[in-house]
Design an enzyme around this catalytic site. Structure first.
Site, PDB file in Angstrom:
ATOM      1  N   CYS A  16       0.861  -1.176   0.000  1.00 30.15           N
ATOM      2  CA  CYS A  16       0.000   0.000   0.000  1.00 30.15           C
ATOM      3  C   CYS A  16       0.903   1.232   0.000  1.00 30.15           C
ATOM      4  CB  CYS A  16      -0.904  -0.006   1.233  1.00 30.15           C
ATOM      5  SG  CYS A  16      -1.849   1.537   1.422  1.00 30.15           S
ATOM      6  N   ASP A  61      -0.200  -5.976   0.317  1.00 32.22           N
ATOM      7  CA  ASP A  61      -1.462  -6.334  -0.325  1.00 32.22           C
ATOM      8  C   ASP A  61      -1.219  -7.627  -1.083  1.00 32.22           C
ATOM      9  OD1 ASP A  61      -3.124  -4.126   0.422  1.00 32.22           O
ATOM     10  OD2 ASP A  61      -2.004  -2.891  -0.990  1.00 32.22           O
TER      11      ASP A  61
END
Length: 151
Positions: free
Chosen positions: A51, A58
């Site tokens: 992120c 992620d």
């Protein structure tokens, strides 16, 4: 088969993983069937990126489907390229569009689509989809149709 081996630099050699975004690791080989339209699909169920705001990881499955023209992406180089996102900070939508645009520049496919099936964060999962069909051809119409029908 030897002529293909000569044009590839990562396949069959010790793997060196990049720690930064590295589109230069992508390699191609010649499509032996450019007169046929056919699909090539890659699934990368262990894609990770960061992120750009929080730096948290992620996780996603990246699905790439394309109709090749003259050049095709070599799968090990694609694996190394996708792995290079591991420490790269970008939003989900940016990752999917970057992957698609890098593959378009690399191969100039007739058609390509990239989907990211990102695992939930904060109770929400995000599934960005991007596609491209060569302008002025039936593949541009295919891109429009598949985009309109995408759910």
């Amino acid at each position: 088969m030897k002529e293909r081996k000569d044009e590839l630099s990562v396949l069959g050699r010790k793997t060196a993983y990049r720690q930064d975004y590295a589109p230069e690791v992508l390699e191609t080989f010649e499509n032996r069937h450019p007169d046929n339209d056919y699909w090539v699909r890659f699934n990368c169920p262990e894609f990770t990126s960061l992120c750009p705001i929080t730096g948290q990881p992620d996780f996603a499955e990246i699905r790439i489907s394309y109709i090749p023209d003259v050049k095709m992406v070599e799968s090990k180089s694609l694996k190394l390229y996708l792995f290079s996102f591991r420490n790269h900070g970008d939003f989900h939508e940016d990752c999917v569009n970057t992957i698609m645009k890098d593959l378009i520049r690399l191969m100039e496919p007739k058609y390509i689509e990239v989907t990211g099936l990102f695992t939930p964060r904060g109770g929400i999962s995000i599934y960005p989809f991007a596609n491209y069909g060569r302008p002025g051809t039936k593949y541009a119409r295919l891109a429009e149709q598949r985009f309109a029908a995408h759910e």
